[in-house]
Design an enzyme around this catalytic site. Sequence first.
Site, PDB file in Angstrom:
ATOM      1  N   ASP A 404     -42.732   8.751  40.916  1.00  0.00           N
ATOM      2  CA  ASP A 404     -41.383   8.365  40.538  1.00  0.00           C
ATOM      3  C   ASP A 404     -41.247   6.860  40.729  1.00  0.00           C
ATOM      4  O   ASP A 404     -42.072   6.233  41.412  1.00  0.00           O
ATOM      5  CB  ASP A 404     -40.389   9.133  41.420  1.00  0.00           C
ATOM      6  CG  ASP A 404     -38.949   8.740  41.140  1.00  0.00           C
ATOM      7  OD1 ASP A 404     -38.589   8.604  39.959  1.00  0.00           O
ATOM      8  OD2 ASP A 404     -38.184   8.557  42.101  1.00  0.00           O
ATOM      9  N   LYS A 405     -40.244   6.252  40.133  1.00  0.00           N
ATOM     10  CA  LYS A 405     -40.057   4.802  40.279  1.00  0.00           C
ATOM     11  C   LYS A 405     -38.945   4.457  41.257  1.00  0.00           C
ATOM     12  O   LYS A 405     -39.181   3.875  42.313  1.00  0.00           O
ATOM     13  CB  LYS A 405     -39.746   4.151  38.923  1.00  0.00           C
ATOM     14  CG  LYS A 405     -39.612   2.627  39.009  1.00  0.00           C
ATOM     15  CD  LYS A 405     -39.180   2.029  37.697  1.00  0.00           C
ATOM     16  CE  LYS A 405     -37.706   2.282  37.428  1.00  0.00           C
ATOM     17  NZ  LYS A 405     -36.819   1.540  38.343  1.00  0.00           N
ATOM     18  N   THR A 406     -37.722   4.842  40.916  1.00  0.00           N
ATOM     19  CA  THR A 406     -36.573   4.420  41.705  1.00  0.00           C
ATOM     20  C   THR A 406     -36.621   5.048  43.087  1.00  0.00           C
ATOM     21  O   THR A 406     -36.634   6.265  43.227  1.00  0.00           O
ATOM     22  CB  THR A 406     -35.266   4.815  40.999  1.00  0.00           C
ATOM     23  OG1 THR A 406     -35.259   4.270  39.689  1.00  0.00           O
ATOM     24  CG2 THR A 406     -34.065   4.299  41.769  1.00  0.00           C
ATOM     25  N   THR A 675     -40.232   8.009  35.120  1.00  0.00           N
ATOM     26  CA  THR A 675     -38.932   7.523  35.559  1.00  0.00           C
ATOM     27  C   THR A 675     -37.840   7.993  34.616  1.00  0.00           C
ATOM     28  O   THR A 675     -38.084   8.266  33.445  1.00  0.00           O
ATOM     29  CB  THR A 675     -38.923   5.984  35.642  1.00  0.00           C
ATOM     30  OG1 THR A 675     -37.617   5.521  35.991  1.00  0.00           O
ATOM     31  CG2 THR A 675     -39.319   5.369  34.302  1.00  0.00           C
ATOM     32  N   ASN A 783     -34.755  15.315  42.411  1.00  0.00           N
ATOM     33  CA  ASN A 783     -35.215  15.437  41.033  1.00  0.00           C
ATOM     34  C   ASN A 783     -36.729  15.339  40.904  1.00  0.00           C
ATOM     35  O   ASN A 783     -37.273  15.511  39.818  1.00  0.00           O
ATOM     36  CB  ASN A 783     -34.552  14.363  40.157  1.00  0.00           C
ATOM     37  CG  ASN A 783     -34.905  12.957  40.612  1.00  0.00           C
ATOM     38  OD1 ASN A 783     -35.255  12.730  41.764  1.00  0.00           O
ATOM     39  ND2 ASN A 783     -34.810  12.001  39.717  1.00  0.00           N
TER      40      ASN A 783
END
Length: 1134
Positions: A404-406, A675, A783
């Site tokens: 994931d990024k954030t 993302t 998520n």
Amino acid sequence: MAGSKTERGLVITDILLHIHKPLYAHIQLVQNEQESVGRCGPTAVIFISPVAANLSSVSAGGVTLYDNVVRSYKYTPLTFLPLNLYEQFQRAANLFFLLIVVLQCVPIIATIPWYSTMLPLLFVLLVRGFKDLATDVGRRRSDVQINQRPCDILTPEGFETVKWKDVRVGDILRIHKDKVIPADLLLLCSTEPHSLCYVETADIDGETNLKFRQALTVTHAELNGESAKQNLESFDGIVWCEEPNGNLHSFKGSDSKILQNCGRLKLKKTRVEILLNKTVLVILLFMLTTTLLLAVGAGLFEYRVSPQYDVVSVLQRDSSSAYLGFLSFWGYIILLSPSMPISLYITLLTDSLSHTRFEVIHVVHCFLIGRDVEMYWEDSDSPAQARTTNLNEELGQVGHLLSDKTGTLTQNRLLFRQCFIAGHIYGDIAGEFKPLDLSWNRFSCGGMKFSDQRLVDKLRERSSPECQEFFTALALCHTVMSEWRDGLPHYQAASPDEEALVCAARELGWVFLSRTRETLTISEMGLTRNYQLLAILDFTSKRRRMSVLVRDPGGLLKLYCKGADMVILERLQGDWLLQESTERALELFAQGCLRTLCVAVRSVPETLWTEWSRALSQAGTATGNQDTALEDIYDQMEKDLTLLGVTAIEDRLQEGVPETIASLRRAGVKVWVLTGDKTAETAVNVGYACKLMDPDTILIEGEELRQLLESPSPDVHLMSKETEVWTTDRRAEKSKAALVISGPELCQSVLCCRVTPAQKAEVVEMVRKHSTSITMAIGDGANDVNMIKTAHIGVGLCGVEGSQAVQNADFALAQFSFLRRLLLVHGHWSYYRICILLRYFLYKTTAFALVHVWYSFYNGFSAQPMYESWFISLYSTMYTSLPIQCVGFFEQDVSAKSCLCWPEIYSIGQKKQLFNPFVVAVTLLYSLYTSIIIFFIPMGILQYSALDFQTLAVTVETSVVLTTTVEVILQTKFWTKWNIAAVIFSLVVFFLSTLALHSTRLFTASPKDYFFLGASPNAFSTPEVWLTIFVTTCIAVLPSITIRALGVVLTNPNKHKIHSSKKESVELQRFRRGTFQRRSSYAVSQGKGFGKLITTGVGLHSAAPPKDGRVTADGLKKESPQGSQREMNGDVSC
């Protein structure tokens, strides 16, 4: 949105109406709202009235809606024993040894005592059961902590505090500021004007920026005011809602959208364990075949040879040869059962006093991971955690890392680092950072990571109208809401970008104070000015810009616009000034991996405003395709702009992320980023900043990819006719390609944008399906749970974003950078240790058991054991277990420092060099050779001597122990005091226990169990026996010594290459683009703007902040212009 937080006081009702207590509510959804719900899925119609108060559940559209209890555990008191036993007997060896125990209980075929197998098997089942129970209890405790959280619920007596688990469908909840939301809720009203509230969803998606929510007009009108409580108590009505599904916006408990997207808990097995199970089956087939042949030999012996000897004929007791062969078959099954690697499942789990099994190696490895201070994050007191104890060796074989990024790669903190105004670049991130003296600004909150005294001087001296206009635009062009705490303005923004820009303007003297429906109030260097807000031209992902139309205090109409550079530059006036320098500045910011944003202004004539506002009003009341009409109207105003400048924002990565990804890529790990960013530029920015993509990487987007695949180039291949499965080889030799994928084009990419939780899991599943590599998924929010469960290994980041990912992960880390050490050090070591351990146990157990086969040719295939029964029981548990356990605990082929300096070592696990079918076959052949040497050399030497069978048995037993001990000594490269002690202890225990078991006292106590009376003292006192043992041991280990010697003489192993090569440090260099290609981005996670709500007065404070005149400066300390150094910690405090 279970797990999110509120930023305003709310009164909320759950959209799932499970009547539990008297509920007095009225929610009448209009027909078009019902239809909009129905479009998302099957509609459930729920009737609300006081007569339904005694119902314990509500059936909506055939789906029963249950309570709000979170359940992530696997067992219950009733299901633990049967389910755990079922899972354990899924292992072929456990099931096999259960059969052996049953056979050993039959006296006529029992060749060794039943307890020799029963006790180890029972112990393993108990230990594994307790371990699984402890893991599940940990999950249950985590669930209890969540379910015990308090919340306020409406009862006939008023609002009362209950626990989360007691919330039922249909209950009315009151959520206070900064509280966690217990379920997916329908907003009825809030204490803010027009029932607007702000929600933080960090626990779900890792994003700390706020999302706004607004109640339905009908409920807001009914429930606001002094009589809100009375209105609640007099309501009844109907609610239309969806049935539970995977769309992320409603429902609760196990029916909530986020849990519907979490996927099911899957039983994960390592590749090594899968190969081991196959090996066990091969050994089982070999054993059955050998046993059948030996049984045939026993029948033939009884038929042809036994009648020639009267003594043997008497032992037959008139039994047929076939019957005796049948009994021999089962006797050999029991006798050869140790050839099944019982040690792999039963012989390495605890200490030398108990029957053990190799899972203790996993447990110890997990303990070492948790105790590694290099993976301890002091800020949050978070050590690394291994939440699953059977995937350690898989850490050393990862081929694809999907992240994931954030919140995982980034801190989700944006910093204003540089800007370009009137031909000058302000802020130098390459030099040493020197904080600005902002003591003259009474609104400063500190934490400014921008350093350039030239800009501060121009602003304070008002010597640059361009700089003043630039920061005026930053202070006005946004949808930020202000909140006053301790006399200072703090901001709530729908996007971290907006927050960073408004905070930067505040620190430099242009302070946004407040807004109302029609005004914006700012402080310009201490002077309060009010601007009339005429219109907000909202941001959308398609427009990639936003604008505000204001009337300044002097009566002039101005349009301030900010957005992506490509969008703004094409809307500037023709032949605009400073074009070349602006292009250079944008390129420079792009090279620094900064997010660029252009700011522009337009003076608007009164006549144009009058005509445009009339057209805007007409478009706003249009009945068809209103959004398109509004965009056309906005475009008419957003042209002929004058560029004010460019902002450069740093999207802060977590500490050590670039170095980690660079090392993992050197190790051969393919790093993909999945993302939910709505703009590809945002993800591309982070991709370059974190070294996911190299400067010379060719970016291939979706449409370009299709054209590339349709070309006749032989380097391009189509894996599937479906558009979701595309791949491309390198365009040219030594070139690199990366795909930036958005929307449905998700597969075979490095950077996937706008993906849902379910799509993340689909990408992981696709990688697992179309490749043979081990996949690892890492994330920090709810998520990411589905993705974490789908991958071979799931890693959750435990931080401020929440705990959903950690609760469902196999490993938990506090920082992404710790992944480097987890994989390259602990992963490599675990793989190396486990593979050495498994190969050794295959070797020693098979060599030990095959001796019985060779002895059968001398005992008439009678299934008589070669060894004493107690030696059979103690061989794998007391005599040979401790040395290899120490190897499994402490062995290192290279040091931790070498693993990090030379990540290429990691490829050993990816290529399965240490445990594959070929290696297993060689190991089994070596064990076959060893068994032949161990039996036939003593037999050949002693068969013509005056020594008896028991002396031969002691000789063979001693040879087996010494041979396997020498082999483990040869396997050990990293010696500790524990390794030395284990070898000495095992040998001492063997000789002492052998002498004790052959003593007169034990024989007198139980002649049936201790029948080797005086055998070992007699054998050990004979020089011929010691010479035989020495010769047998040397010849047995000769191949192993020879191969190691040839390896040193003829080859240059990787270890020698490592120690002879020059150390290369991981350095981060600025990338250079071969062509001019800027990467601008706007709003990390901002969706469609809510300017319409602001201009209609929704959610605005009724009272303006305290007004003040010009702030008197305390003096300005002159500083020479200094550059700023990029740091990994700190932020603008807002």
